[in-house]
Design an enzyme around this catalytic site. Structure first.
Site: not given
Ligand code: ARG
Length: 293
Positions: A186, A286
């Site tokens: 990511h 996150c």
């Protein structure tokens, strides 16, 4: 200023930034890791055979939340759902800019149902402008707002077509970046923004160059010539999965080198332990979706 002889005095160039690093109060959305576990593996950090201590994960999450509140930020909480162990990673479920929401569409079927829970949360919490994407889009996992641009990752999760979709939905310029290292699947584990763009000020970012394709590395070099370049070691503890409020930078305890680099630029590192959450490939960022009004 003028000296005695009428000539210009040159002031020494300070090594610390002349501008003060000013924090701005933020609003975050978080989800407690009540059902957290590593039951499947959709990134190289996840190993279902490694034991996860859910109580410890919850303690780490509570501490992260407490850190934000101590720094003066607002933390909203969404109810966790049984059977969705990754729902704790709130950043993956929405990209909010100027009060406008672009929801998520997960690549892995195991996470698909999370998107709808978050969509409902937005609608129940006063967000009127909520668009759900047609393309695979893991939200702030792959989208990073710099204050003027939306940096958009692709390569492992978010579909490159989602970048154009985000530009259209949010009405902001999008810059595509290609991720090439599966450990940094990511964008938010390879890059973060320390200070957003302001009046006549370019944003300050930190990133791991080797996580990006050669072309994307060039793009980053052009956009952010004064960026902090992180070491492999700091990236490998998910150090780049950090959250900055413009002054305080919340990052994993192990990222000591990055902490020093951040301090050199006039920011205050705030270290948190995310050891259990990292077993799923996640860190502070996150777990944190920013609700930008
Ligand atoms: N286990 C999760 C996944 O692989 C971790 C997500 C981490 N979130 C993030 N914003 N990088 O999808």
């Amino acid at each position: 200023s003028l000296d005695q002889t009428g000539g210009l005095t040159t002031l020494p160039v300070p090594s610390a930034p002349a501008e003060p690093r000013l924090p701005r109060a933020r609003r975050y959305l978080m989800c407690p890791p009540e059902y957290f576990e590593v039951a499947y593996a959709i990134n190289p950090w996840m190993d279902p055979d490694v034991a996860v201590d859910r109580t410890e994960a919850m303690r780490q999450w509570q501490e992260l939340r407490a850190v934000y509140e101590r720094l003066g930020h607002t933390v909203e909480v969404i109810n966790p759902e049984p059977g969705l162990p990754d729902m704790v990673f709130a950043a993956n479920s929405g990209t909010v800019v100027d009060g406008r929401v672009l929801g998520a569409r997960f690549r892995a079927p195991e996470r698909a149902a999370e998107a709808e829970h978050y969509r409902r949360w937005f609608l129940e919490n006063g967000f009127r402008d909520v668009i759900m994407p047609a393309c695979t889009n893991e939200a702030e996992g792959d989208f990073t707002w710099t204050g003027s641009l939306l940096l958009a990752g692709t390569g492992f999760r978010t579909d490159p077509a989602a970048h154009g979709e985000a530009q259209e939905a949010l009405g902001v310029p999008v810059v595509s970046l290609r991720l090439v290292d599966p450990r940094y699947y990511h964008l938010d584990v390879a890059l973060f923004v320390l200070a957003e763009a302001g009046l006549g000020r370019t944003p300050l970012v930190a990133y791991l160059p080797s996580a990006f394709s050669p072309g994307s590395r060039e793009v980053l070099g052009r956009l952010f010539p004064d960026a902090i370049l992180a070491s492999e070691q700091d990236a490998a503890c998910l150090g780049l999965n950090a959250v900055s409020d413009g002054r305080h930078v919340v990052l994993p305890t192990e990222a000591t080198g990055l902490g020093a680099q951040v301090a050199e630029r006039g920011f205050e590192p705030v270290f948190v332990d995310v050891g259990e959450l990292r077993k799923s490939g996640g860190g502070p960022k996150c777990c944190t979706m920013e609700l930008r009004s």
